[in-house]
Scaffold this motif. Structure first.
Motif, mmCIF file in Angstrom:
data_model
loop_
_atom_site.group_PDB
_atom_site.id
_atom_site.type_symbol
_atom_site.label_atom_id
_atom_site.label_comp_id
_atom_site.label_asym_id
_atom_site.label_seq_id
_atom_site.Cartn_x
_atom_site.Cartn_y
_atom_site.Cartn_z
ATOM 1 N N GLY A 160 0.818 -1.205 0.000
ATOM 2 C CA GLY A 160 0.000 0.000 0.000
ATOM 3 C C GLY A 160 0.853 1.256 0.000
ATOM 4 O O GLY A 160 2.081 1.191 0.043
ATOM 5 N N CYS A 161 0.156 2.384 -0.074
ATOM 6 C CA CYS A 161 0.829 3.682 -0.092
ATOM 7 C C CYS A 161 1.146 4.132 1.332
ATOM 8 O O CYS A 161 0.773 3.476 2.301
ATOM 9 C CB CYS A 161 -0.065 4.709 -0.781
ATOM 10 S SG CYS A 161 -1.535 5.077 0.184
ATOM 11 N N PHE A 162 1.761 5.273 1.442
ATOM 12 C CA PHE A 162 2.165 5.791 2.753
ATOM 13 C C PHE A 162 0.972 6.121 3.641
ATOM 14 O O PHE A 162 0.958 5.825 4.832
ATOM 15 C CB PHE A 162 3.045 7.032 2.566
ATOM 16 C CG PHE A 162 3.524 7.621 3.861
ATOM 17 C CD1 PHE A 162 4.465 6.942 4.628
ATOM 18 C CD2 PHE A 162 3.019 8.825 4.316
ATOM 19 C CE1 PHE A 162 4.899 7.466 5.836
ATOM 20 C CE2 PHE A 162 3.450 9.356 5.527
ATOM 21 C CZ PHE A 162 4.395 8.674 6.284
ATOM 22 N N CYS A 163 -0.079 6.755 3.075
ATOM 23 C CA CYS A 163 -1.202 7.204 3.915
ATOM 24 C C CYS A 163 -2.217 6.100 4.193
ATOM 25 O O CYS A 163 -3.043 6.233 5.090
ATOM 26 C CB CYS A 163 -1.884 8.430 3.303
ATOM 27 S SG CYS A 163 -2.997 8.081 1.926
ATOM 28 N N GLY A 164 -2.176 5.031 3.411
ATOM 29 C CA GLY A 164 -3.078 3.910 3.660
ATOM 30 C C GLY A 164 -4.355 3.923 2.841
ATOM 31 O O GLY A 164 -5.158 2.990 2.927
ATOM 32 N N LYS A 165 -4.543 4.958 2.031
ATOM 33 C CA LYS A 165 -5.749 5.031 1.205
ATOM 34 C C LYS A 165 -5.761 3.940 0.126
ATOM 35 O O LYS A 165 -6.806 3.417 -0.231
ATOM 36 C CB LYS A 165 -5.820 6.415 0.535
ATOM 37 C CG LYS A 165 -7.171 6.732 -0.094
ATOM 38 C CD LYS A 165 -7.131 8.112 -0.765
ATOM 39 C CE LYS A 165 -8.367 8.353 -1.605
ATOM 40 N NZ LYS A 165 -9.398 9.096 -0.900
ATOM 41 N N ILE A 166 -4.553 3.622 -0.381
ATOM 42 C CA ILE A 166 -4.441 2.533 -1.365
ATOM 43 C C ILE A 166 -3.857 1.301 -0.687
ATOM 44 O O ILE A 166 -2.793 1.365 -0.066
ATOM 45 C CB ILE A 166 -3.485 2.896 -2.534
ATOM 46 C CG1 ILE A 166 -3.857 4.221 -3.175
ATOM 47 C CG2 ILE A 166 -3.419 1.734 -3.547
ATOM 48 C CD1 ILE A 166 -4.941 4.177 -4.177
ATOM 49 N N ARG B 88 -0.041 6.510 -8.812
ATOM 50 C CA ARG B 88 0.193 7.083 -7.492
ATOM 51 C C ARG B 88 -1.085 7.168 -6.666
ATOM 52 O O ARG B 88 -2.186 7.267 -7.216
ATOM 53 C CB ARG B 88 0.758 8.507 -7.638
ATOM 54 C CG ARG B 88 2.126 8.545 -8.270
ATOM 55 C CD ARG B 88 2.628 9.982 -8.446
ATOM 56 N NE ARG B 88 3.984 10.012 -8.964
ATOM 57 C CZ ARG B 88 5.084 9.879 -8.230
ATOM 58 N NH1 ARG B 88 5.008 9.775 -6.907
ATOM 59 N NH2 ARG B 88 6.269 9.881 -8.785
ATOM 60 N N CYS B 89 -0.930 7.174 -5.367
ATOM 61 C CA CYS B 89 -2.066 7.422 -4.482
ATOM 62 C C CYS B 89 -2.557 8.849 -4.727
ATOM 63 O O CYS B 89 -1.751 9.782 -4.746
ATOM 64 C CB CYS B 89 -1.641 7.262 -3.035
ATOM 65 S SG CYS B 89 -2.882 7.876 -1.872
ATOM 66 N N PRO B 90 -3.879 9.060 -4.914
ATOM 67 C CA PRO B 90 -4.374 10.417 -5.165
ATOM 68 C C PRO B 90 -4.214 11.338 -3.945
ATOM 69 O O PRO B 90 -4.237 12.554 -4.074
ATOM 70 C CB PRO B 90 -5.856 10.197 -5.493
ATOM 71 C CG PRO B 90 -6.203 8.868 -4.931
ATOM 72 C CD PRO B 90 -4.940 8.054 -4.931
ATOM 73 N N GLU B 91 -4.031 10.735 -2.790
ATOM 74 C CA GLU B 91 -3.932 11.508 -1.559
ATOM 75 C C GLU B 91 -2.467 11.837 -1.211
ATOM 76 O O GLU B 91 -2.058 12.983 -1.268
ATOM 77 C CB GLU B 91 -4.583 10.696 -0.424
ATOM 78 C CG GLU B 91 -4.894 11.489 0.818
ATOM 79 C CD GLU B 91 -6.014 12.507 0.616
ATOM 80 O OE1 GLU B 91 -6.967 12.200 -0.143
ATOM 81 O OE2 GLU B 91 -5.921 13.598 1.200
ATOM 82 N N CYS B 92 -1.682 10.829 -0.910
ATOM 83 C CA CYS B 92 -0.292 11.070 -0.466
ATOM 84 C C CYS B 92 0.721 11.025 -1.605
ATOM 85 O O CYS B 92 1.880 11.355 -1.411
ATOM 86 C CB CYS B 92 0.102 10.083 0.629
ATOM 87 S SG CYS B 92 0.328 8.384 0.054
ATOM 88 N N ARG B 93 0.277 10.608 -2.792
ATOM 89 C CA ARG B 93 1.102 10.622 -4.022
ATOM 90 C C ARG B 93 2.241 9.606 -4.021
ATOM 91 O O ARG B 93 3.156 9.716 -4.840
ATOM 92 C CB ARG B 93 1.652 12.036 -4.306
ATOM 93 C CG ARG B 93 0.595 13.115 -4.363
ATOM 94 C CD ARG B 93 -0.180 13.058 -5.658
ATOM 95 N NE ARG B 93 -1.412 13.848 -5.552
ATOM 96 C CZ ARG B 93 -2.156 14.179 -6.586
ATOM 97 N NH1 ARG B 93 -1.802 13.834 -7.800
ATOM 98 N NH2 ARG B 93 -3.275 14.855 -6.401
HETATM 99 ZN ZN LIG Z 1 -1.735 7.381 0.078
#
Ligand SMILES: [Zn+2]
Ligand SMILES: [Zn+2]
Length: 161
Positions: free
Chosen positions: A8-14, A76-81
């Motif tokens: 997953g991405c850094f922020c956890g959204k993905i 990329r994650c739309p939130e944390c990129r």
């Molecule tokens: Zn993210």
């Protein structure tokens, strides 16, 4: 397909799941990867796109400019990129997962170091590693099982390359 690996991405959204092990793993020391990651290299796991399952969220594609003129989309994650994977050549059937976005990242060692002509001098490569100044021949280097998987995915997609 057996084992699956979460990432997953850094922020956890993905959050995503990679089904099975990658066909091959690159450690790329090219200047594009260095610039795009802000690091010394990128570690990419090459895997069939249909073995990557999104569990949460939807990454967005960002088109990169390339010297070859072939498209290169970074998802990329739309939130944390955070960059999760690349689609080189916009093939649609093969993805280059950024290995360090996997939860079990340390288990995936590179099969080849590529574009070492621009490797930073303080990185020392392991003894016996497959090292290439630029690129290499997939046919000569990939294990037979991986070549078969790659060919099956390409045929399934009806793609020419
Ligand atoms: Zn993210
Ligand atoms: Zn690269």
């Amino acid at each position: 397909m057996g084992e699956s690996f979460e990432g997953g991405c850094f922020c956890g959204k993905i959050r995503y799941r990679m089904h099975g092990r990658p066909m091959f793993i690159h450690c790329c020391h090219c200047t594009d990867c260095q610039r795009q990651t802000g690091s010394a290299f990128a570690i990419n796991a090459l895997i069939e796109a249909d073995r990557v399952e999104l569990a949460e969220g939807e990454p967005v594609a960002v088109a990169m400019k390339t010297d070859s003129g072939h498209p290169h989309d970074i998802y990329r994650c739309p939130e944390c990129r955070t960059a999760l994977w690349s689609d080189y050549g916009r093939r649609g059937w093969m993805l280059f997962i950024r290995v360090s976005t996997l939860d079990r990242r340390a288990e995936f060692e590179p099969d080849a170091h590529i574009f070492t002509r621009s490797k930073v001098p303080w990185v020392t490569l392991p003894e016996g590693a497959n090292v290439f100044e630029e690129y290499y021949s997939t046919k000569a280097l990939w294990p037979a099982g991986s070549l078969a998987r790659r060919e099956a995915a390409r045929m399934k997609a009806g793609a020419e390359r």
